[in-house]
Write a protein that holds these residues in place. Structure first.
Motif, PDB file in Angstrom:
ATOM      1  N   ARG A   8      57.330  16.792  33.744  1.00  0.00           N
ATOM      2  CA  ARG A   8      56.581  17.190  32.705  1.00  0.00           C
ATOM      3  C   ARG A   8      54.957  16.592  33.240  1.00  0.00           C
ATOM      4  NH1 ARG A   8      58.867  13.958  27.856  1.00  0.00           N
ATOM      5  NH2 ARG A   8      60.880  14.622  28.741  1.00  0.00           N
ATOM      6  N   PRO A   9      54.051  17.298  33.139  1.00  0.00           N
ATOM      7  CA  PRO A   9      52.537  17.012  33.631  1.00  0.00           C
ATOM      8  C   PRO A   9      52.169  15.355  33.358  1.00  0.00           C
ATOM      9  CG  PRO A   9      52.688  18.995  32.724  1.00  0.00           C
ATOM     10  CD  PRO A   9      54.125  18.638  32.418  1.00  0.00           C
ATOM     11  N   SER A  10      52.552  14.879  32.198  1.00  0.00           N
ATOM     12  CA  SER A  10      52.092  13.565  31.754  1.00  0.00           C
ATOM     13  C   SER A  10      52.506  12.747  32.695  1.00  0.00           C
ATOM     14  CB  SER A  10      52.432  13.468  30.132  1.00  0.00           C
ATOM     15  OG  SER A  10      54.069  13.317  30.349  1.00  0.00           O
ATOM     16  N   VAL A  11      53.374  12.966  33.523  1.00  0.00           N
ATOM     17  CA  VAL A  11      54.087  11.629  34.228  1.00  0.00           C
ATOM     18  C   VAL A  11      53.354  11.739  35.707  1.00  0.00           C
ATOM     19  CG1 VAL A  11      56.035  11.417  33.093  1.00  0.00           C
ATOM     20  CG2 VAL A  11      56.003  12.996  35.009  1.00  0.00           C
ATOM     21  N   GLY A  12      52.438  12.565  36.040  1.00  0.00           N
ATOM     22  CA  GLY A  12      51.979  12.925  37.272  1.00  0.00           C
ATOM     23  C   GLY A  12      52.501  14.021  38.040  1.00  0.00           C
ATOM     24  N   ASP A  13      52.355  14.392  39.454  1.00  0.00           N
ATOM     25  CA  ASP A  13      52.840  15.287  40.242  1.00  0.00           C
ATOM     26  C   ASP A  13      54.198  15.015  40.836  1.00  0.00           C
ATOM     27  OD1 ASP A  13      53.141  17.573  41.400  1.00  0.00           O
ATOM     28  OD2 ASP A  13      51.710  16.950  43.083  1.00  0.00           O
ATOM     29  N   ILE A  14      55.123  14.803  40.054  1.00  0.00           N
ATOM     30  CA  ILE A  14      56.484  14.167  40.377  1.00  0.00           C
ATOM     31  C   ILE A  14      57.267  15.419  40.527  1.00  0.00           C
ATOM     32  CG2 ILE A  14      58.293  12.760  39.969  1.00  0.00           C
ATOM     33  CD1 ILE A  14      56.058  11.108  40.372  1.00  0.00           C
ATOM     34  N   MET A  15      57.887  15.295  41.899  1.00  0.00           N
ATOM     35  CA  MET A  15      58.971  16.338  42.214  1.00  0.00           C
ATOM     36  C   MET A  15      60.459  16.025  42.049  1.00  0.00           C
ATOM     37  SD  MET A  15      59.275  18.039  46.178  1.00  0.00           S
ATOM     38  CE  MET A  15      60.324  16.546  46.637  1.00  0.00           C
ATOM     39  N   GLN A  72      68.178  14.298  31.819  1.00  0.00           N
ATOM     40  CA  GLN A  72      68.745  15.701  31.121  1.00  0.00           C
ATOM     41  C   GLN A  72      69.157  16.656  32.240  1.00  0.00           C
ATOM     42  OE1 GLN A  72      68.946  16.938  28.221  1.00  0.00           O
ATOM     43  NE2 GLN A  72      68.726  14.779  27.080  1.00  0.00           N
ATOM     44  N   LEU A  73      68.445  16.692  33.168  1.00  0.00           N
ATOM     45  CA  LEU A  73      68.856  17.715  34.369  1.00  0.00           C
ATOM     46  C   LEU A  73      70.113  17.510  34.891  1.00  0.00           C
ATOM     47  CD1 LEU A  73      67.493  20.186  35.887  1.00  0.00           C
ATOM     48  CD2 LEU A  73      66.660  18.534  37.553  1.00  0.00           C
ATOM     49  N   VAL A  74      70.284  16.398  34.910  1.00  0.00           N
ATOM     50  CA  VAL A  74      71.688  15.924  35.572  1.00  0.00           C
ATOM     51  C   VAL A  74      72.821  16.092  34.616  1.00  0.00           C
ATOM     52  CG1 VAL A  74      73.189  13.849  36.392  1.00  0.00           C
ATOM     53  CG2 VAL A  74      70.798  13.808  37.043  1.00  0.00           C
ATOM     54  N   GLU A 127      64.890  21.776  24.954  1.00  0.00           N
ATOM     55  CA  GLU A 127      63.454  22.062  25.231  1.00  0.00           C
ATOM     56  C   GLU A 127      63.181  21.301  26.568  1.00  0.00           C
ATOM     57  OE1 GLU A 127      63.877  18.472  22.158  1.00  0.00           O
ATOM     58  OE2 GLU A 127      64.612  20.452  22.673  1.00  0.00           O
ATOM     59  N   VAL A 128      63.640  20.160  27.062  1.00  0.00           N
ATOM     60  CA  VAL A 128      63.480  19.485  28.344  1.00  0.00           C
ATOM     61  C   VAL A 128      64.114  20.478  29.267  1.00  0.00           C
ATOM     62  CG1 VAL A 128      63.832  17.418  29.544  1.00  0.00           C
ATOM     63  CG2 VAL A 128      63.313  17.209  27.075  1.00  0.00           C
ATOM     64  N   VAL A 129      65.366  20.773  29.100  1.00  0.00           N
ATOM     65  CA  VAL A 129      66.232  21.372  30.146  1.00  0.00           C
ATOM     66  C   VAL A 129      65.320  22.641  30.598  1.00  0.00           C
ATOM     67  CG1 VAL A 129      68.242  22.501  30.906  1.00  0.00           C
ATOM     68  CG2 VAL A 129      68.239  20.281  29.801  1.00  0.00           C
ATOM     69  N   ARG A 136      61.740  25.841  38.225  1.00  0.00           N
ATOM     70  CA  ARG A 136      62.580  25.760  39.495  1.00  0.00           C
ATOM     71  C   ARG A 136      62.131  26.643  40.652  1.00  0.00           C
ATOM     72  NH1 ARG A 136      69.107  27.140  39.389  1.00  0.00           N
ATOM     73  NH2 ARG A 136      68.435  29.389  39.605  1.00  0.00           N
ATOM     74  N   VAL A 137      62.242  26.236  41.762  1.00  0.00           N
ATOM     75  CA  VAL A 137      62.073  26.988  42.879  1.00  0.00           C
ATOM     76  C   VAL A 137      63.040  26.761  43.895  1.00  0.00           C
ATOM     77  CG1 VAL A 137      60.457  27.262  44.821  1.00  0.00           C
ATOM     78  CG2 VAL A 137      59.433  27.069  42.661  1.00  0.00           C
ATOM     79  N   GLU A 138      63.747  27.889  44.682  1.00  0.00           N
ATOM     80  CA  GLU A 138      64.557  27.613  45.466  1.00  0.00           C
ATOM     81  C   GLU A 138      64.124  27.530  46.833  1.00  0.00           C
ATOM     82  OE1 GLU A 138      68.005  30.205  44.816  1.00  0.00           O
ATOM     83  OE2 GLU A 138      67.750  30.101  42.702  1.00  0.00           O
TER      84      GLU A 138
END
Length: 216
Positions: A8-15, A72-74, A127-129, A136-138
Motif C-alpha cells: 500500500r502507498p502509505s508504507v512507501g515504495d516497498i516491493m 495476508q499475501l502469504v 480487500e487487502v489480497v 502483480r507483475v510477472e
C-alpha cells in the motif's frame, strides 16, 4: 518466474515478491539481498514471500500495515492456510535463512530462532489480497546476476568510503604537522623576545665593559 507486488502507498515504495514454485524458491533463498525479509505460514505449506526494505529500514521498523500486506499475501498463497482462520505467519531477515545439503527443495531453516518473529492472521482480508493482486507483475529475473550486481555496487561504495577515509586521515596528519611547526616557530619567537642584547644592557644603566668588570 517471479511475481512482484506493491505494498500500500502509505508504507512507501516497498516491493513484495515471491517465486513461482519450490524450485524458484531455491534461487530466492540463495540470491536474496540483506534488505529482504522472508515470510511463510508457520507449520504449513505456503509460498515464500519476501519484502524488500529500504537500506535505512530494519525488520523492527516494519509498520503494522506493511506486516499485514505481507502476512495476508502469504496466507492467500497457502492451500491449507487460506482455508482456516487464526494462522501464524513467521518472518525473519533473509540473512537468517539457513540451507543445508540434506534439506528438500524449497525447505529452509534458521541460523537463529531468536531472530524469527511471528504475526497472527485472524482471517483473510479480501480487500487487502485483491488490492495486492491488482499490482502483480510477472517477470523472469536472473537472480544470480542481480545479486552479483548488488555485491559489486556495495564493493564500490566501500572502496570509495575507504578512499575518503584515507584522504581525511592524510589531511588530518598534514594539519597536525603544520600545527607542530607553528608551535615550534612560536616557541623560538618567545625565546628570542627574552634574550638581552647589548643595547638592552646599556639602557639599564650599565655598559658592556662595566658588566664585564663586575663579572671579573
Amino acid at each position: 518466474m517471479v511475481f512482484f507486488f506493491k505494498a500500500r502507498p502509505s508504507v512507501g515504495d516497498i516491493m513484495i515478491y515471491m517465486g513461482l514454485d519450490k524450485y524458484e524458491n531455491e534461487d530466492l533463498i540463495k540470491y536474496g539481498l540483506p534488505e529482504d525479509v522472508w515470510f511463510h505460514v508457520d507449520k504449513m505449506s505456503s509460498a515464500h514471500v519476501y519484502c524488500r526494505l529500504a537500506k535505512h529500514q530494519s525488520i523492527e521498523s516494519m509498520s503494522e500495515e506493511l506486516l499485514e500486506d505481507c502476512a495476508q499475501l502469504v496466507k492467500a498463497n497457502s492451500i491449507q492456510g487460506n482455508k482456516v482462520n487464526n494462522v501464524d505467519v513467521v518472518y525473519t531477515p533473509w540473512a537468517n535463512l539457513k540451507k543445508t545439503p540434506g534439506m528438500d527443495v524449497g525447505q529452509v531453516g534458521f541460523h537463529s530462532g531468536k531472530a524469527v518473529k511471528t504475526v497472527r492472521v485472524e482471517k483473510r482480508l479480501n480487500e487487502v489480497v485483491n488490492r495486492l493482486n491488482k499490482t502483480r507483475v510477472e517477470r523472469k529475473v536472473d537472480l544470480k546476476a542481480e545479486r552479483e550486481a548488488y555485491d559489486a555496487a556495495e564493493r564500490a561504495v566501500r572502496k570509495q568510503q575507504a578512499k575518503e577515509k584515507m584522504k581525511r586521515e592524510l589531511e588530518a596528519k598534514a594539519q597536525n604537522e603544520r600545527d607542530k611547526e607553528l608551535q615550534s616557530y612560536k616557541g623560538l619567537m618567545d625565546k628570542s623576545t627574552k634574550m638581552v642584547s647589548n643595547k638592552d644592557i646599556d639602557l639599564k644603566g650599565k655598559s658592556v665593559r662595566e658588566i664585564e668588570e663586575d663579572f671579573m
